[in-house]
Motif scaffolding. Structure first.
Motif, PDB file in Angstrom:
ATOM      1  N   THR A  22       0.837  -1.200   0.000  1.00 32.11           N
ATOM      2  CA  THR A  22       0.000   0.000   0.000  1.00 32.11           C
ATOM      3  C   THR A  22       0.868   1.246   0.000  1.00 32.11           C
ATOM      4  O   THR A  22       0.602   2.216  -0.724  1.00 32.11           O
ATOM      5  CB  THR A  22      -0.925   0.010   1.226  1.00 32.11           C
ATOM      6  OG1 THR A  22      -1.816  -1.110   1.152  1.00 32.11           O
ATOM      7  CG2 THR A  22      -1.743   1.284   1.296  1.00 32.11           C
ATOM      8  N   TYR A  23       1.913   1.229   0.805  1.00 32.81           N
ATOM      9  CA  TYR A  23       2.837   2.368   0.838  1.00 32.81           C
ATOM     10  C   TYR A  23       3.478   2.589  -0.529  1.00 32.81           C
ATOM     11  O   TYR A  23       3.540   3.727  -1.017  1.00 32.81           O
ATOM     12  CB  TYR A  23       3.916   2.139   1.894  1.00 32.81           C
ATOM     13  CG  TYR A  23       5.053   3.125   1.794  1.00 32.81           C
ATOM     14  CD1 TYR A  23       4.936   4.413   2.282  1.00 32.81           C
ATOM     15  CD2 TYR A  23       6.254   2.764   1.172  1.00 32.81           C
ATOM     16  CE1 TYR A  23       5.971   5.332   2.177  1.00 32.81           C
ATOM     17  CE2 TYR A  23       7.292   3.671   1.059  1.00 32.81           C
ATOM     18  CZ  TYR A  23       7.147   4.954   1.558  1.00 32.81           C
ATOM     19  OH  TYR A  23       8.177   5.851   1.436  1.00 32.81           O
ATOM     20  N   VAL A  24       3.964   1.527  -1.152  1.00 31.30           N
ATOM     21  CA  VAL A  24       4.673   1.653  -2.430  1.00 31.30           C
ATOM     22  C   VAL A  24       3.770   2.250  -3.498  1.00 31.30           C
ATOM     23  O   VAL A  24       4.149   3.203  -4.206  1.00 31.30           O
ATOM     24  CB  VAL A  24       5.213   0.277  -2.881  1.00 31.30           C
ATOM     25  CG1 VAL A  24       5.673   0.330  -4.335  1.00 31.30           C
ATOM     26  CG2 VAL A  24       6.360  -0.162  -1.989  1.00 31.30           C
ATOM     27  N   PHE A  25       2.563   1.724  -3.634  1.00 32.98           N
ATOM     28  CA  PHE A  25       1.669   2.199  -4.692  1.00 32.98           C
ATOM     29  C   PHE A  25       1.124   3.594  -4.397  1.00 32.98           C
ATOM     30  O   PHE A  25       0.983   4.413  -5.310  1.00 32.98           O
ATOM     31  CB  PHE A  25       0.523   1.208  -4.903  1.00 32.98           C
ATOM     32  CG  PHE A  25       0.913   0.005  -5.688  1.00 32.98           C
ATOM     33  CD1 PHE A  25       1.088   0.086  -7.060  1.00 32.98           C
ATOM     34  CD2 PHE A  25       1.109  -1.219  -5.068  1.00 32.98           C
ATOM     35  CE1 PHE A  25       1.460  -1.025  -7.808  1.00 32.98           C
ATOM     36  CE2 PHE A  25       1.480  -2.337  -5.802  1.00 32.98           C
ATOM     37  CZ  PHE A  25       1.657  -2.240  -7.172  1.00 32.98           C
ATOM     38  N   PHE A  26       0.834   3.876  -3.131  1.00 30.33           N
ATOM     39  CA  PHE A  26       0.296   5.191  -2.792  1.00 30.33           C
ATOM     40  C   PHE A  26       1.371   6.265  -2.927  1.00 30.33           C
ATOM     41  O   PHE A  26       1.121   7.361  -3.443  1.00 30.33           O
ATOM     42  CB  PHE A  26      -0.267   5.160  -1.377  1.00 30.33           C
ATOM     43  CG  PHE A  26      -1.243   6.265  -1.081  1.00 30.33           C
ATOM     44  CD1 PHE A  26      -2.294   6.538  -1.934  1.00 30.33           C
ATOM     45  CD2 PHE A  26      -1.115   7.040   0.063  1.00 30.33           C
ATOM     46  CE1 PHE A  26      -3.192   7.557  -1.664  1.00 30.33           C
ATOM     47  CE2 PHE A  26      -2.009   8.050   0.341  1.00 30.33           C
ATOM     48  CZ  PHE A  26      -3.048   8.306  -0.528  1.00 30.33           C
ATOM     49  N   TRP A  27       2.577   5.953  -2.469  1.00 27.87           N
ATOM     50  CA  TRP A  27       3.693   6.891  -2.638  1.00 27.87           C
ATOM     51  C   TRP A  27       3.965   7.130  -4.123  1.00 27.87           C
ATOM     52  O   TRP A  27       4.188   8.268  -4.554  1.00 27.87           O
ATOM     53  CB  TRP A  27       4.942   6.328  -1.964  1.00 27.87           C
ATOM     54  CG  TRP A  27       6.190   7.104  -2.251  1.00 27.87           C
ATOM     55  CD1 TRP A  27       7.086   6.876  -3.258  1.00 27.87           C
ATOM     56  CD2 TRP A  27       6.675   8.252  -1.547  1.00 27.87           C
ATOM     57  NE1 TRP A  27       8.108   7.791  -3.220  1.00 27.87           N
ATOM     58  CE2 TRP A  27       7.884   8.659  -2.181  1.00 27.87           C
ATOM     59  CE3 TRP A  27       6.220   8.967  -0.444  1.00 27.87           C
ATOM     60  CZ2 TRP A  27       8.627   9.746  -1.740  1.00 27.87           C
ATOM     61  CZ3 TRP A  27       6.958  10.055  -0.006  1.00 27.87           C
ATOM     62  CH2 TRP A  27       8.149  10.431  -0.645  1.00 27.87           C
ATOM     63  N   SER A  28       3.941   6.076  -4.922  1.00 26.53           N
ATOM     64  CA  SER A  28       4.192   6.197  -6.353  1.00 26.53           C
ATOM     65  C   SER A  28       3.156   7.088  -7.016  1.00 26.53           C
ATOM     66  O   SER A  28       3.490   7.907  -7.881  1.00 26.53           O
ATOM     67  CB  SER A  28       4.187   4.810  -7.005  1.00 26.53           C
ATOM     68  OG  SER A  28       5.229   3.997  -6.514  1.00 26.53           O
ATOM     69  N   LEU A  29       1.891   6.940  -6.636  1.00 22.81           N
ATOM     70  CA  LEU A  29       0.838   7.774  -7.214  1.00 22.81           C
ATOM     71  C   LEU A  29       1.053   9.238  -6.872  1.00 22.81           C
ATOM     72  O   LEU A  29       0.896  10.118  -7.722  1.00 22.81           O
ATOM     73  CB  LEU A  29      -0.525   7.308  -6.707  1.00 22.81           C
ATOM     74  CG  LEU A  29      -1.740   8.028  -7.301  1.00 22.81           C
ATOM     75  CD1 LEU A  29      -1.886   7.694  -8.779  1.00 22.81           C
ATOM     76  CD2 LEU A  29      -3.009   7.665  -6.535  1.00 22.81           C
TER      77      LEU A  29
END
Length: 345
Positions: free
Chosen positions: A118-125
């Motif tokens: 969740t952190y990886v995808f949310f940070w990426s967005l």
């Protein structure tokens, strides 16, 4: 002939064992799980709100040119999965996979895996178009890192149902280490939130509109953050505006001291924080910002306090609803049946 071991030599070892047992006992498990639910809900809301215009905001041919974005990623120490390919198919896969992972995290499926994802995808967005986010998003980026070491799936989750079928020995080395990491993560939650409130309060103290008590008036009159028909009730009252402006500064500056002074002041700090962000959500319309901030607030209420709250709500329901004492909800009953755990503070 064996010599007797003196009591004095056993005392340090006994004290050490007691300290290890205390710090390895996970606390604030209900609050950590509610953090997951509140923060997960806010993340899912952001994905869904931006879904229709996702290609315009974040796509390869979006508002911020992909070449400029990819160059900024290459020249910085950060990352984004959206920078790995310019393909529209890759973008759609990343966006919807991020939404799926967030939904799985919200319901508590394999939280040890879905929390870092969740952190990886949310940070990426957010890195794909950083200009449209707010302070709540900045906070949740930091707290999600701490949450990787916390047990955010102990309650109200699919993980909790799975663990009920395969209980873990609380005295095992892995369980003790996990408890220590969880408690440390919750402490990091508290320190981070204190830093956010404290710095914000000290920054406001220097502003003229906060010093003369008109800051809330200007926020409501900007036209950007309003609740039509209700915001006027506040900004048209000079006394209310002044009290809210000065009260906001006082609350934010005092929060770190109230949180760590003792358990009673901690409850006051958390209650004020939740009230503060409820007001922001209602009167300024900053829903996801308020959810992110409130998600960290609810993590700082200990398990015994949640159980006491559940018992109070049950008594209140039986007193005011017709039909006498209703059947206790399963969640509230489960809270009351769990053994009591000592709070951190």
């Amino acid at each position: 002939m064996s010599l007797p071991i003196s009591t004095e030599s056993q005392a340090p070892a006994s004290a050490w064992d007691g300290m290890v047992a205390r710090v390895s006992q996970p606390r604030f498990l209900i609050g950590a799980s509610l953090f997951r639910i509140c923060a997960g809900l806010a993340i899912v809301i952001q994905y869904l709100l931006n879904h229709a215009q996702r290609r315009y905001l974040f796509g390869p041919e979006g508002l911020w040119p992909w070449d400029t974005f990819a160059a900024s990623m290459a020249n910085s120490a950060t990352f984004s999965v959206y920078a790995w390919s310019r393909s529209l198919i890759w973008f759609e896969a990343c966006f919807h996979l991020g939404l799926l992972v967030s939904l799985l995290w919200l319901v508590g499926w394999r939280t040890r895996l879905t929390t870092p994802l969740t952190y990886v995808f949310f940070w990426s967005l957010h890195q794909r178009f950083p200009g449209i986010w707010d302070g709540g998003d900045n906070l949740i980026h930091l707290v999600l890192v701490y949450a990787m070491f916390a047990d955010v799936g102990a309650w109200f989750s699919l993980d909790a149902k799975r663990r009920a079928l395969t209980p873990v020995d609380a005295h095992a080395m892995g369980a003790r280490l996990g408890g220590m990491l969880h408690n440390t993560a919750i402490l990091a939650f508290a320190l981070q939130l204190s830093l956010v409130y404290g710095v914000a309060g000290l920054y406001k103290v220097q502003g003229d509109v906060w010093q003369d008590g008109t800051a809330i008036y200007h926020a409501f009159r900007s036209g950007q953050f309003v609740w039509p028909g209700f915001s006027e009730l506040l900004y048209q009252n000079a006394v209310v505006v002044t009290l809210l402006s000065h009260g906001t500064v006082a609350f934010q500056v005092a929060f770190p001291f109230l949180l760590f002074l003792n358990r009673h002041t901690r409850r006051i700090a958390v209650a004020l924080g939740l009230t503060f962000h409820l007001g922001i959500a209602l009167f300024l319309g900053l829903i996801t910002f308020s959810l992110f901030m409130a998600s960290v607030d609810v993590a700082l209420i200990d398990d015994d306090e949640y159980r006491a709250l559940g018992r109070w709500l049950t008594r209140l329901k039986s007193r005011w609803l017709p039909g006498g004492s209703p059947r206790m909800p399963a969640a509230a009953q489960a809270l009351q049946e769990q053994p009591s755990e000592p709070p951190l503070a």
